[in-house]
Design a protein around this motif. Structure first.
Motif, short mmCIF file in Angstrom:
data_model
loop_
_atom_site.label_atom_id
_atom_site.label_comp_id
_atom_site.label_asym_id
_atom_site.label_seq_id
_atom_site.Cartn_x
_atom_site.Cartn_y
_atom_site.Cartn_z
N LEU B 66 0.72 -1.20 0.05
CA LEU B 66 0.04 0.06 0.10
C LEU B 66 0.84 1.13 0.02
CD1 LEU B 66 -2.58 -1.09 2.71
CD2 LEU B 66 -3.01 -1.02 0.35
N LEU B 96 -5.48 -2.38 4.66
CA LEU B 96 -5.98 -1.15 4.58
C LEU B 96 -7.04 -0.62 5.62
CD1 LEU B 96 -6.43 0.64 1.86
CD2 LEU B 96 -8.62 -0.76 1.57
N HIS B 103 -7.35 4.41 1.72
CA HIS B 103 -8.71 3.92 1.26
C HIS B 103 -9.09 4.25 -0.25
CE1 HIS B 103 -10.81 3.02 5.26
NE2 HIS B 103 -9.66 2.29 5.25
#
Lengths: 250, 250
Positions: B66, B96, B103
């Motif tokens: 991420l 997440l 997001h």
């Protein structure tokens, strides 16, 4: 006797989900057998005969494939999704059971992307924990057994994927399934409806069980029910890998 | 912020089971993240950084993916099988959840051939009727919950597929699972052990539950338990599409 039967999964619809293994089998086939819309996905070419047939004649179709293979043809039985999940593989073995003379035929199953896993991938990861796959059609089993399985799967804390949730000839059963799920799981567990997954016009809808209605599903819909811990994060729906809270306390 | 995270399923091992969709994602990636042996399946090329990591660091690995995507990289998190079935997709969504600032990132899951369906295809069609998929590892859930799920799945008449049946750190649980299955299903239901499915040295073994022993499984084995109607036809093992006899009478 040098013929063969390959039962191949074409995946849910998108051409880039067809495995190279299945492509290679289609390229060397002499005959393609299957339900019309799946046979229509195979490109015609010289030396290849396409045998499309109607729905609900699975065992006849499978027997025809065995007969042609016994005559030396290289037959591919095409299935949507994965042939081993509510599709043609079991039908071929049922036909084989009726014909011991074909038991030595070269028969192979080639896996494909099954609809529930394609749908899960589009939603996020709703089947990321223990889950059950249930065919909601009562054509081949009594509805009472399906109800019993829904209750036991809910009590086990399984997420669930439903194939064939609803059709014109079975308009009421899915509503009964929703009632059972609400009784066992309450109104807040998430349920997702995935129509025409990976195809043009794909539609995804996720609601709490309390807001689900039977018209949200039809025969082109895969339904995924979460467990008590299934939730949204950003635009995604997922089930954590660790144990769901409700089952832990059960 | 134009980076992305794709969580891609490489299938069980054979290269011709990798979908074209996944191949295309690997070709445009800037970074590959995953457990060492899966990252090793991706061919190195200029402009591509391989980030192999150890087992059991799934959420750390997902967070790293991420972070890199937030910096504009195109990251592919590789998983064996299907990322949504006891693999990396849920771990990425867990990460997440801890990072609301990510997001809005472009995150997609690409399905793959999961081990149980590859194993089923090699055996015949043992999962051709309703079935449950259960991770037998008690790293992320209590063993008592697994025992409960085994009993309920057996009582429901589900065929079953077990992931992670046995490891060095969990040598005894699988024997307990076999005892529970014999209590619920009797000695005659068929159980199949599929080791290194689709890889070099693949081994398939099917025996009645009464003859199954815990040393038949290890971490590289997928185990498939039939329902009361699962049987052999020629060299194949399959479960009919219609209702199993035992559950019908239940």
């Amino acid at each position: 006797m040098t013929g063969s039967v390959v039962i191949a999964g074409l995946g849910p619809g998108a051409e880039d989900l067809v495995t190279p293994e299945v492509r290679a089998a289609l390229e060397v086939a002499t005959d393609i057998v299957g339900y019309f819309p799946y046979v229509a996905r195979v490109e015609p070419r010289e030396g290849l005969t396409l045998h499309g047939s109607d729905n609900r004649v699975e065992v006849d179709r499978a027997t025809h494939a065995l007969q042609m293979a016994a005559e030396g043809r290289h037959v591919v039985v095409v299935s949507s999704g994965d042939p081993g999940v509510f599709a043609m593989a079991s039908a071929v073995f049922e036909a084989l059971e009726n014909h011991p003379e074909y038991h030595d035929l070269d028969i192979r199953v080639l896996p494909g992307i099954t609809a529930m896993l394609a749908a899960a991938s589009k939603l996020g990861a709703p089947l990321g924990h223990d889950f059950a796959a249930i065919n909601l059609s009562d054509n081949l089993k009594p509805w009472s057994l399906i109800e019993r399985r829904l209750r036991l799967a809910a009590q086990a804390g399984f997420a669930m994927a439903f194939y064939n949730p609803r059709s014109k000839s079975r308009p009421f059963q899915f509503g009964q399934a929703l009632t059972i799920l609400r009784e066992e799981l309450g109104d807040n567990v998430l349920i997702s409806f995935c129509k025409d997954v990976t195809k043009d016009g794909q539609k995804l809808l996720t609601v709490p069980l309390g807001e689900a209605t039977e018209d949200m599903a039809d025969m082109r819909t895969v339904v995924i029910v979460g467990n008590a811990d299934t939730r949204r994060v950003g635009p995604h729906v997922y089930t954590p890998r660790y144990a769901p809270t409700s089952s832990e306390s059960a």
